[in-house]
Design a protein around this motif. Structure first.
Motif: not given
Length: 253
Positions: A34-36, A41-42, A207-209, A216-217
């Protein structure tokens, strides 16, 4: 029936759904962490979990974006009208406007922070700088191409320069004006996010930074989806306003 549905604007929607399905099953089959690369859906699940926190970020970005977009659009309209009406102004200043767009916003923003602090003013300037140029260029193009027959007729009956502008050139330039506004609308949200990257305590950019720093990709993709949705909503609002104002074009077509 299938052809009728296909011709009503469904191709982009169906293509997007197909790509999302390929993305979802591709990640599942490959077992990508998930981190990549998180699955769609995630990303949706994480967006729902973060909804209470995202509220304040979205409201801040929307407020700054709308203010900056309004300032930049009005500024672009004024500049275009001045360059068009006053003889010699376009040839003198238009190249400088083009050169101004060669300065990367990401490089100019830190200077604005130094000069004006970390308040809302530098963010509005960044968004306005992103938005004014498409409006200026599109409006200038529209003002320079009125209906030739109507232009000759108004000149024959003795219309003044002011009357030519207000009764012919500006009305005929409205479709071009809205084209520039729609382009600026797609840029404005990203301009606001870039401004938030360089100094803010809230907003989608912040929030993105924070999500990137914590790897948290999935949350980074949530922010990207929000940016796209907000851009599309603003684009759609401009398109509806155009349809309501420029009725003569719709009737003619």
């Amino acid at each position: 029936m299938i052809r009728s549905i296909w011709n009503k604007g469904w191709p982009p929607f169906l293509t997007a759904i197909l790509l999302l399905l390929l993305w979802q099953f591709g990640v599942m089959i490959a077992g990508t962490p998930t981190w990549r690369l998180p699955a769609p859906l995630t990303i949706i699940e994480e967006g729902i979990r973060q909804a209470p926190l995202l509220g304040k970020h979205i409201s801040h970005t929307v407020t700054v974006t709308l203010l900056g977009f309004s300032i930049g659009s009005v500024l672009g309209l004024i500049i275009a009208c001045v360059l068009h009406v006053i003889p010699g102004m376009k040839s003198a200043f238009y190249p400088l406007l083009v050169l101004s767009q060669n300065i990367p916003t990401i490089a100019l923003a830190p200077l604005l922070m130094i000069w004006f602090g970390f308040g809302i003013l530098p963010k509005l300037i960044v968004i306005a700088l992103v938005c004014f140029f498409p409006v200026t260029v599109a409006t200038l193009g529209g003002l320079s191409n009125p209906d030739p027959g109507m232009h000759r007729y108004l000149q024959m009956i003795g219309a003044s320069r002011s009357q030519l502008f207000w009764k012919l050139e500006l009305p005929y330039a409205l479709p071009s004006v809205f084209s520039g506004l729609k382009i600026s609308a797609t840029y404005s949200v990203m301009g606001g996010v870039i401004a938030e990257w360089l100094g803010s305590d809230r907003g989608i950019g912040v929030f993105m930074l924070l999500s990137k720093s914590s790897f948290r990709t999935d949350r980074v993709f949530v922010a990207i989806v929000l940016i796209v949705v907000l851009s599309l909503l603003l684009f759609g609002a401009i398109a509806l306003l155009e349809k309501w104002i420029v009725r003569w074009k719709t009737a003619k077509s």
